[in-house]
Design a protein around this motif. Sequence first.
Motif, short mmCIF file in Angstrom:
data_model
loop_
_atom_site.label_atom_id
_atom_site.label_comp_id
_atom_site.label_asym_id
_atom_site.label_seq_id
_atom_site.Cartn_x
_atom_site.Cartn_y
_atom_site.Cartn_z
N LEU A 45 0.79 -1.17 -0.13
CA LEU A 45 0.14 -0.04 0.13
C LEU A 45 0.91 1.15 -0.03
O LEU A 45 0.42 2.20 -0.79
N THR A 46 1.91 1.30 0.74
CA THR A 46 2.74 2.52 1.01
C THR A 46 3.77 2.70 -0.31
O THR A 46 4.11 3.65 -0.39
N GLU A 47 4.14 1.37 -0.99
CA GLU A 47 5.54 1.79 -1.82
C GLU A 47 4.94 1.32 -3.22
O GLU A 47 5.29 1.90 -4.23
N GLY A 57 21.03 6.33 -4.85
CA GLY A 57 21.22 4.78 -5.38
C GLY A 57 20.54 3.76 -4.87
O GLY A 57 20.53 2.70 -5.48
N ALA A 58 19.70 3.86 -3.88
CA ALA A 58 19.07 2.72 -3.13
C ALA A 58 18.10 2.30 -4.08
O ALA A 58 17.35 3.14 -4.52
N THR A 59 17.75 1.02 -4.11
CA THR A 59 16.32 0.34 -4.61
C THR A 59 15.33 0.50 -3.64
O THR A 59 15.50 0.95 -2.46
N THR A 60 14.16 0.22 -4.39
CA THR A 60 12.88 0.35 -3.41
C THR A 60 13.09 -0.62 -2.11
O THR A 60 12.71 -0.47 -0.72
N TRP A 61 13.59 -1.90 -2.47
CA TRP A 61 13.82 -2.90 -1.54
C TRP A 61 14.84 -2.60 -0.35
O TRP A 61 14.60 -2.56 0.70
N GLU A 62 15.86 -1.59 -0.83
CA GLU A 62 16.75 -1.48 0.08
C GLU A 62 16.21 -0.13 1.16
O GLU A 62 16.69 -0.29 2.23
N LEU A 94 14.46 11.13 4.77
CA LEU A 94 15.00 10.05 5.01
C LEU A 94 15.17 9.06 3.79
O LEU A 94 16.16 8.58 3.24
N ALA A 95 13.83 8.71 3.21
CA ALA A 95 13.86 7.76 1.97
C ALA A 95 14.39 8.40 0.96
O ALA A 95 15.10 7.65 0.15
N ASN A 151 16.48 -0.86 4.67
CA ASN A 151 17.35 -0.20 5.50
C ASN A 151 16.99 1.05 6.20
O ASN A 151 17.53 1.69 7.10
N VAL A 152 15.91 1.60 5.53
CA VAL A 152 15.40 3.07 6.28
C VAL A 152 14.03 2.94 6.75
O VAL A 152 13.78 3.11 8.17
N ARG A 153 13.05 2.41 6.14
CA ARG A 153 11.64 2.48 6.82
C ARG A 153 11.40 1.46 7.99
O ARG A 153 10.96 1.66 8.90
#
Lengths: 352, 301
Positions: B87-89, B195-200, B187-188, B204-206
Amino acid sequence: MFKRISAAAVLAAATLFAQPAAAQGVEFTGAGATFPAPVYAAWAAAYKQATNNTLNYQAIGSGGGINQIQNRTVDFGASDAPVPTDRLTQQKLVQFPAVIGAVVFIVNLDGVNKNQLKLTGEIVADIYLGTIKTWNDPRILAINPGVTLPSLAIQPIYRSDASGTTFVTTSYLSEASAKWKAEVSAATSVQWRTGAGARGNDGVAGAVRNTKGAIGYVEYAFAAENSLTTTQLQNVAGQFVEPTTPNFQAAAAAADWENARDLAASMINKPGAQSWPIVSPTYILFPRDPRDAARAKAALDFFSWSFAQQGGQIAERLHYIPLPAAVVTRVKAAWANVHNAQGQPVWTGPSQ
Amino acid sequence: MADAVFHALLWASGALVLLILGAMIAMLAYDGWPALRHFGVAFYTTAIWNPVTERFGAASMLFGTLVTAVIAVVVAVPVSFGIAFFLTEVCPQALRKPIGVTIQLLAAVPSIIYGMWGALVVAPLIAAYIQAPLVALLSWLPVVGEVFAGPPQQFSVFTAGIILALMILPFITAMFVETLESVPAMLAESAYGIGATTWEVFRNVRVPYGRTAMVGAGMLGLGRALGETMAVTFVIGNANRISTSIFAPGSSIASVIANEFGEAQSGSLKLYSLLQLGFALFVISFIVLAISRWLVRSRLD
């Protein structure tokens, strides 16, 4: 002179009170057993039409019915299991049967039709004890020649909620099997050895309908309404009988009312070639010293009406069995113990 | 003057909550005490529930309550996580609203409806398509096999756990969504910027940012699952036994109270035992909810 005037005044007052009561109708309350609730509801509806008196019956379970009549929060309580004499005396209660019902076993087996399978009390006890595990057990095959029984696991289903139906069924199993009596015994809820529990008659029926190889027990009224696959049972005379109204009546007639304490006559495993082995009355608990004599009289009038012809027909239509006439006489005699504050019997005969 | 009255009213409203909670636990503790006095600690360690001989022990219900709740959380948390992340991504904007509303509707369905649906539809499906393959696949294993053994039963601890999972799913999902959305956009975006991917970004952040709140959400779900009554009563099988297999019927504290309270006579040992069970459930739920509140809180501060 003075006496005559006061008597006239009392009479006038009585007619004054009686008049509006007849017009508005008396409202009286009862609570307890769920097993007879459908017939009480049908009686109450017909009785209101006939007399304008209203019964408010709450099917909260026998235990709740006993609690409520002890606290006198209702005009009468209802219990599927009879209450012991010392408790009746202590709580100043009169006990009498109201109507009779039967319990039947239902099964879910492919190719097995209604009333085709034969069972004995001992076999059913062993099924619920977990010692007979599959439908092609030699003991079941031995009494069912010609019936194809699969090597399917038996799934016993019981009532998970404490209930009078369970009390009647486990009483029967206790009489049929010494092992059952020693290990489990009879009560509104027991410690089941195997199987699964479902809530209410409809819960048990639904679970049996959805589970291949299941066996369960329900009130006959419920099995008849839903055309469930009932079984035959062996009675004490050694006969295999089908669950039918005449066979229930045979058992009710064979009960020993003569020696029944507090009108609690067992109808389980009664002699007679026709008798269905699991039949039981359900009871009403009535205070000897009702707080409101008018309501008490209305309640007893209601039962008197229910025992008569129209009430009996309603009971039979719902697959219950009306009390035999001789028992009704005994019940009405017991009502003489219900007194008002002046010590007069509340009920002296039907008022209409 | 008006201020003083208002002040007093607010104090009274606040105090009322504490008073009600206190009265509840005092009543359960007092009324359930005779059972504990009669059976001692054995009340919590024996698995006998025999109304005929008046011997009552809570072990099988405690076991059933905890196992169903744990199954519910183990199944619901990963799925909630997936839904929340979707839902969020990932979810297209147009679909976000309908799916969000559907989840809220799931939360609004009364528990007895879950019970009926569970008993009539889900239980047969579980017996045929989940239990049978699992038993065939795993029952030969030495220890694990015991957990998955047994003939096909529609009503089991496992079925109850699945129904509970469906019931707590909307709550956990809603809290996950809220947590993920509360992660500061900066942050995101910074992570995407290097260069982080959606998964990363997610990994690692959310998730690290909202971890405590998410654990709290799971605990809140656990709290709900512990006390659920009617839905569980319909599908758990209501057998007061401890079985090694999760496909065997069992019972929970709430289901036993629902089944037996109506027939328990005042002053009987059975009624005291049921009240003692209620006390135990109250304490367990209280502890779980207190921990979850504390976890959620410590993140927000």
